[in-house]
Write an enzyme that holds these catalytic residues in place. Structure first.
Site, PDB file in Angstrom:
ATOM      1  N   SER A   1       0.855  -1.196   0.000  1.00 33.17           N
ATOM      2  CA  SER A   1       0.000   0.000   0.000  1.00 33.17           C
ATOM      3  C   SER A   1       0.886   1.238   0.000  1.00 33.17           C
ATOM      4  CB  SER A   1      -0.860  -0.008   1.271  1.00 33.17           C
ATOM      5  OG  SER A   1      -1.553   1.222   1.418  1.00 33.17           O
TER       6      SER A   1
ATOM      7  N   TYR B   1      -2.460  -1.303  10.140  1.00 40.01           N
ATOM      8  CA  TYR B   1      -2.458  -1.523   8.686  1.00 40.01           C
ATOM      9  C   TYR B   1      -1.085  -1.161   8.105  1.00 40.01           C
ATOM     10  CZ  TYR B   1      -4.051  -1.070   3.795  1.00 40.01           C
ATOM     11  OH  TYR B   1      -4.215  -1.190   2.439  1.00 40.01           O
TER      12      TYR B   1
HETATM   13  P1  NAD Z   1     -11.714  -5.153  -0.786  1.00 40.65           P
HETATM   14  O1  NAD Z   1     -12.139  -5.102   0.641  1.00 40.65           O
HETATM   15  O2  NAD Z   1     -12.633  -4.697  -1.840  1.00 40.65           O
HETATM   16  O3  NAD Z   1     -11.241  -6.623  -1.162  1.00 40.65           O
HETATM   17  C1  NAD Z   1     -10.449  -7.375  -0.281  1.00 40.65           C
HETATM   18  C2  NAD Z   1     -10.824  -8.837  -0.466  1.00 40.65           C
HETATM   19  O4  NAD Z   1     -10.027  -9.613   0.440  1.00 40.65           O
HETATM   20  C3  NAD Z   1     -12.295  -9.112  -0.135  1.00 40.65           C
HETATM   21  O5  NAD Z   1     -12.918  -9.820  -1.188  1.00 40.65           O
HETATM   22  C4  NAD Z   1     -12.221  -9.937   1.139  1.00 40.65           C
HETATM   23  O6  NAD Z   1     -13.261 -10.899   1.287  1.00 40.65           O
HETATM   24  C5  NAD Z   1     -10.859 -10.625   0.987  1.00 40.65           C
HETATM   25  N1  NAD Z   1     -10.340 -11.097   2.270  1.00 40.65           N
HETATM   26  C6  NAD Z   1     -10.263 -10.418   3.426  1.00 40.65           C
HETATM   27  N2  NAD Z   1      -9.783 -11.212   4.399  1.00 40.65           N
HETATM   28  C7  NAD Z   1      -9.538 -12.417   3.825  1.00 40.65           C
HETATM   29  C8  NAD Z   1      -9.032 -13.643   4.296  1.00 40.65           C
HETATM   30  N3  NAD Z   1      -8.687 -13.828   5.595  1.00 40.65           N
HETATM   31  N4  NAD Z   1      -8.904 -14.685   3.430  1.00 40.65           N
HETATM   32  C9  NAD Z   1      -9.269 -14.530   2.129  1.00 40.65           C
HETATM   33  N5  NAD Z   1      -9.769 -13.392   1.622  1.00 40.65           N
HETATM   34  C10 NAD Z   1      -9.895 -12.349   2.467  1.00 40.65           C
HETATM   35  O7  NAD Z   1     -10.344  -4.325  -0.826  1.00 40.65           O
HETATM   36  P2  NAD Z   1      -9.416  -3.828  -2.032  1.00 40.65           P
HETATM   37  O8  NAD Z   1      -9.436  -2.363  -2.016  1.00 40.65           O
HETATM   38  O9  NAD Z   1      -9.708  -4.573  -3.268  1.00 40.65           O
HETATM   39  O10 NAD Z   1      -7.988  -4.271  -1.440  1.00 40.65           O
HETATM   40  C11 NAD Z   1      -7.205  -5.293  -2.002  1.00 40.65           C
HETATM   41  C12 NAD Z   1      -5.782  -5.153  -1.451  1.00 40.65           C
HETATM   42  O11 NAD Z   1      -5.254  -3.890  -1.847  1.00 40.65           O
HETATM   43  C13 NAD Z   1      -5.687  -5.188   0.063  1.00 40.65           C
HETATM   44  O12 NAD Z   1      -4.528  -5.887   0.456  1.00 40.65           O
HETATM   45  C14 NAD Z   1      -5.562  -3.730   0.431  1.00 40.65           C
HETATM   46  O13 NAD Z   1      -4.922  -3.518   1.672  1.00 40.65           O
HETATM   47  C15 NAD Z   1      -4.751  -3.197  -0.732  1.00 40.65           C
HETATM   48  N6  NAD Z   1      -4.875  -1.759  -0.955  1.00 40.65           N
HETATM   49  C16 NAD Z   1      -6.043  -1.209  -1.374  1.00 40.65           C
HETATM   50  C17 NAD Z   1      -6.105   0.166  -1.579  1.00 40.65           C
HETATM   51  C18 NAD Z   1      -7.340   0.866  -2.076  1.00 40.65           C
HETATM   52  O14 NAD Z   1      -7.327   2.101  -2.169  1.00 40.65           O
HETATM   53  N7  NAD Z   1      -8.415   0.176  -2.404  1.00 40.65           N
HETATM   54  C19 NAD Z   1      -4.982   0.959  -1.342  1.00 40.65           C
HETATM   55  C20 NAD Z   1      -3.810   0.356  -0.911  1.00 40.65           C
HETATM   56  C21 NAD Z   1      -3.761  -1.008  -0.735  1.00 40.65           C
END
Ligand code: NAD
Length: 257
Positions: free
Chosen positions: A143, A156
């Site tokens: 991230s 986080y």
């Molecule tokens: P999201 O919440 O839409 O999707 C995350 C997915 O992970 C969900 O489908 C959830 O069910 C799954 N998940 C959570 N815990 C789990 C577990 N124990 N086992 C299996 N699956 C699990 O979030 P996103 O925005 O798509 O994030 C995806 C990744 O990107 C994450 O690691 C997040 O930290 C990172 N990220 C996102 C952003 C953003 O702006 N969206 C920014 C930086 C980093």
């Protein structure tokens, strides 16, 4: 924005965790669009619909990334369905924030378990197979909060900085086994995770030099690049895909002015 054209992933078999929605689903789509095959894993049953929408080159396997036993099942499933595993995208994650004095130990340990232990388990689950298979590519989703100190991200941010560091160690250890390990650092991207923070449209995200929130496909294409042979000499890298957010403040400063 226009649909992005991703790199060539012909016949590559990739596991994407947390692929039911958001950034994982976008990466899964680009893998299939690039000619690859994908196993989406997620806690959420809606991963089955996400995979079905991608057609015959996508499968879903229900999976909790914090379970070592379930990791073995997912890797075995991918090999049974598609013959091997060439890539792993450790994308599943949770984000719940709070100031240091408002967080609890229970919450801290929960975030670390999913975002860090889950990635560690995932890498360990595929390394032996990738070595036998002659190599592979692991992409760990960190991230912007793993590149800078971002308020309200004590747990986080700790998990995402740790993923970044752990990935570099893995890259060093696995280089001669032809297993590349890189991190992607998304900025603020439109997904359910950020629904409360990410606003829509151009010009309304002034913290970021590009002035806008990103789209999941813009992360998916970076992931697809790192999975592909176009990145054959890239390992241990950290790719910020954040509209310049972590580059510096947007405040205008004129030398001598
Ligand atoms: P999201 O919440 O839409 O999707 C995350 C997915 O992970 C969900 O489908 C959830 O069910 C799954 N998940 C959570 N815990 C789990 C577990 N124990 N086992 C299996 N699956 C699990 O979030 P996103 O925005 O798509 O994030 C995806 C990744 O990107 C994450 O690691 C997040 O930290 C990172 N990220 C996102 C952003 C953003 O702006 N969206 C920014 C930086 C980093």
């Amino acid at each position: 924005m226009a649909e992005l054209q991703g790199p060539n992933l012909t016949d590559k078999v990739v596991i994407v965790t947390g692929g039911a929605r958001g950034l994982g689903a976008a990466a899964a789509k680009q893998i299939v669009d690039g000619g690859g095959k994908v196993v989406i894993s997620d806690l959420l049953d809606e991963g089955a619909e996400t995979a079905a929408a991608l057609g015959e080159n996508a499968r879903f396997h229900k999976h909790d990334v914090t379970s070592e036993e379930q990791w073995k099942t997912v890797v075995d499933f991918a090999i049974a369905e598609f013959g091997r595993v060439d890539g792993l995208v450790n994308n599943a994650g949770v984000s719940t924030g709070g100031m240091f004095d408002a967080e609890t130990l229970e919450h801290f340990e929960f975030v670390l378990k999913v975002n860090l232990t889950g990635v560690w388990l995932g890498m360990r689950a595929v390394i032996a197979h990738m070595k036998e298979n002659g190599g592979g590519s692991i992409v760990n989703i960190s991230s912007a909060a793993g590149l800078m100190g971002l308020a309200m991200t004590g747990s986080y941010g700790a998990s995402k900085w740790a993923v970044r560091g752990m990935s570099k160690v893995a890259a060093v250890e696995l280089g001669t086994s032809r297993i590349r390990v890189n991190t992607v650092h998304p900025g603020m991207i439109h997904t359910q995770m950020t629904a409360a923070h990410a606003q829509s449209g151009e010009g309304n995200y002034p913290n970021t030099p590009m002035g806008r929130v990103g789209e999941p496909s813009e992360i998916g294409s970076a992931v697809a690049y790192l999975l592909s042979d176009a990145a054959s000499y890239v390992t241990g890298a950290e790719l910020a895909v954040d509209g310049g957010w972590t580059t510096g403040p947007t405040v205008k400063y004129v030398m001598g002015g």
